[in-house]
Design a protein around this motif. Structure first.
Motif, PDB file in Angstrom:
ATOM      1  N   MET A   1      -7.059   3.311  -1.257  1.00  9.18           N
ATOM      2  CA  MET A   1      -5.757   3.902  -1.596  1.00  9.18           C
ATOM      3  C   MET A   1      -5.211   4.672  -0.391  1.00  9.18           C
ATOM      4  O   MET A   1      -5.902   5.474   0.216  1.00  9.18           O
ATOM      5  CB  MET A   1      -5.912   4.851  -2.794  1.00  9.18           C
ATOM      6  N   ILE A   2      -3.955   4.395  -0.037  1.00 16.61           N
ATOM      7  CA  ILE A   2      -3.319   5.065   1.098  1.00 16.61           C
ATOM      8  C   ILE A   2      -2.585   6.293   0.594  1.00 16.61           C
ATOM      9  O   ILE A   2      -1.698   6.199  -0.243  1.00 16.61           O
ATOM     10  CB  ILE A   2      -2.345   4.119   1.818  1.00 16.61           C
ATOM     11  N   ASP A   3      -2.968   7.466   1.058  1.00 16.33           N
ATOM     12  CA  ASP A   3      -2.312   8.690   0.623  1.00 16.33           C
ATOM     13  C   ASP A   3      -1.900   9.558   1.815  1.00 16.33           C
ATOM     14  O   ASP A   3      -1.649  10.741   1.665  1.00 16.33           O
ATOM     15  CB  ASP A   3      -3.224   9.476  -0.319  1.00 16.33           C
ATOM     16  N   ASP A   4      -1.837   8.954   2.996  1.00 14.65           N
ATOM     17  CA  ASP A   4      -1.492   9.701   4.205  1.00 14.65           C
ATOM     18  C   ASP A   4      -0.289   9.042   4.864  1.00 14.65           C
ATOM     19  O   ASP A   4      -0.419   8.012   5.545  1.00 14.65           O
ATOM     20  CB  ASP A   4      -2.686   9.732   5.161  1.00 14.65           C
ATOM     21  N   LEU A   5       0.904   9.614   4.639  1.00 15.29           N
ATOM     22  CA  LEU A   5       2.109   9.055   5.250  1.00 15.29           C
ATOM     23  C   LEU A   5       2.087   9.185   6.762  1.00 15.29           C
ATOM     24  O   LEU A   5       2.716   8.395   7.469  1.00 15.29           O
ATOM     25  CB  LEU A   5       3.353   9.755   4.695  1.00 15.29           C
ATOM     26  N   GLY A   6       1.360  10.181   7.269  1.00 15.33           N
ATOM     27  CA  GLY A   6       1.245  10.337   8.715  1.00 15.33           C
ATOM     28  C   GLY A   6       0.653   9.103   9.374  1.00 15.33           C
ATOM     29  O   GLY A   6       1.085   8.685  10.460  1.00 15.33           O
ATOM     30  N   GLU A   7      -0.350   8.509   8.729  1.00 14.81           N
ATOM     31  CA  GLU A   7      -0.956   7.288   9.272  1.00 14.81           C
ATOM     32  C   GLU A   7       0.054   6.138   9.277  1.00 14.81           C
ATOM     33  O   GLU A   7       0.124   5.373  10.251  1.00 14.81           O
ATOM     34  CB  GLU A   7      -2.179   6.910   8.437  1.00 14.81           C
ATOM     35  N   LEU A   8       0.848   6.018   8.184  1.00 12.08           N
ATOM     36  CA  LEU A   8       1.843   4.951   8.125  1.00 12.08           C
ATOM     37  C   LEU A   8       2.921   5.148   9.184  1.00 12.08           C
ATOM     38  O   LEU A   8       3.339   4.181   9.850  1.00 12.08           O
ATOM     39  CB  LEU A   8       2.491   4.915   6.735  1.00 12.08           C
ATOM     40  N   ARG A   9       3.373   6.370   9.343  1.00 18.68           N
ATOM     41  CA  ARG A   9       4.405   6.642  10.347  1.00 18.68           C
ATOM     42  C   ARG A   9       3.867   6.369  11.751  1.00 18.68           C
ATOM     43  O   ARG A   9       4.587   5.842  12.612  1.00 18.68           O
ATOM     44  CB  ARG A   9       4.882   8.089  10.231  1.00 18.68           C
TER      45      ARG A   9
END
Length: 311
Positions: A1-9
């Motif tokens: 589960m992806i819960d880190d928008l920093g990683e996506l950005r």
């Protein structure tokens, strides 16, 4: 589960900039931080997203697929953030709006004036026309209209109830008598208005909509002129309550056949879809609604009755 928008950005900025170092410069963080975020994202997904060298980074097939979905997520987040920012931002810019002639003069013009006193940073371009305006083609942000929405590119918000009524001057009714049923209209002077003029008046009946063809004594393509003719005793006119409420209140006009409901449509605010509504549009609509609710016309428009919406 992806819960880190920093990683996506971070991943998105690497793709955009073409390298980890370019992403680090744009984000204002160290190269080590960018590398750590990317590694954490790949570990979470258990796939390799990028082929990377010292100077360049290129998407793998999995990376290409993931970035398409990643961009949609980031777009949605940015839209939500933008909506909140706009909600609290200054109301300014050019508000281009259009409205029907009579309604615009009576209700939009004073609302625009009081709105600009509260929001001096807004410049208003107002066009009063009875015909439908192509909002998208003419770059109009907001239209106030009677009737149904027939353009899928637009959004509509019901702004206020509406009634159409038949009305005449007290002098005319003293001279010619007061109609008591729909058939009585055949013996009266009727004023047909509109562009083209409406010579068939629609009434509610237990069996649906009853169409009454009138033999107009006066035909006029301007609703304002038709109202003036009624005020001068020329006959019975068919008008929106928003046009004639003040004259009814003052006793200059009298409603004719009040127990027979005419076909009508609500008053709506129409604007473009597919993008965030500008704060000036949203705030003006709230201001206009408050203005309408305080008017004499609102009280007359909300009297008990039957609204019939023609097909």
């Amino acid at each position: 589960m992806i819960d880190d928008l920093g990683e996506l950005r971070t991943f998105d900025r690497i793709v955009f900039g073409g390298s980890l170092s370019a992403a680090a410069r744009e984000l204002g963080v160290s190269l080590a931080v960018v590398s750590k975020r990317l590694s954490a994202l790949e570990a979470r997904l258990q796939v390799r997203l990028l082929n990377r060298s010292t100077r360049r980074a290129s998407l793998t097939d999995d990376g290409l697929l993931f970035h398409e979905h990643c961009r949609r997520v980031l777009d949605a987040v940015e839209a939500a953030e933008s909506a909140l920012e706009e909600r609290h931002s200054a109301v300014a810019g050019v508000l281009k709006l259009t409205a029907p002639n009579g309604f615009g003069r009576r209700h939009i013009v004073p609302a625009v004036r009081s709105f600009q006193l509260e929001h001096p940073g807004v410049r208003v371009h107002l066009s009063l026309r009875d015909e439908l305006v192509d909002l998208v083609g003419e770059g109009v942000e907001l239209a106030i209209r009677y009737g149904a929405l027939d353009d899928s590119r637009l959004m509509a918000r019901q702004l206020a109830p509406n009634r159409r009524i038949l009305c005449a001057s007290p002098e005319y009714l003293r001279r010619r008598g007061v109609p008591t049923c729909i058939e009585d209209l055949r013996g009266h002077d009727c004023i047909a208005s509109g562009n083209p003029p409406v010579s068939q008046w629609l009434f509610a009946s237990p069996d649906g909509v009853l169409a009454m063809s009138i033999e107009a004594s006066t035909v006029c393509d301007d609703g304002e002129a038709a109202q003036l003719m009624a005020l001068q005793g020329a006959g019975i006119a068919r008008k929106s309550i928003w046009d004639v409420a003040d004259d009814l209140e003052a006793g200059h006009l009298v409603e004719v056949l009040p127990h027979f409901a005419l076909a009508t449509s609500p008053l709506s605010a129409v604007h473009g879809s597919g993008k965030q509504v500008a704060p000036r549009v949203r705030v003006f609509l709230d201001h206009l609604l408050a203005h309408l609710r305080s008017s004499v016309a609102w009280r007359y428009a909300t009297l008990p009755g039957t609204d019939v919406h023609p097909a």
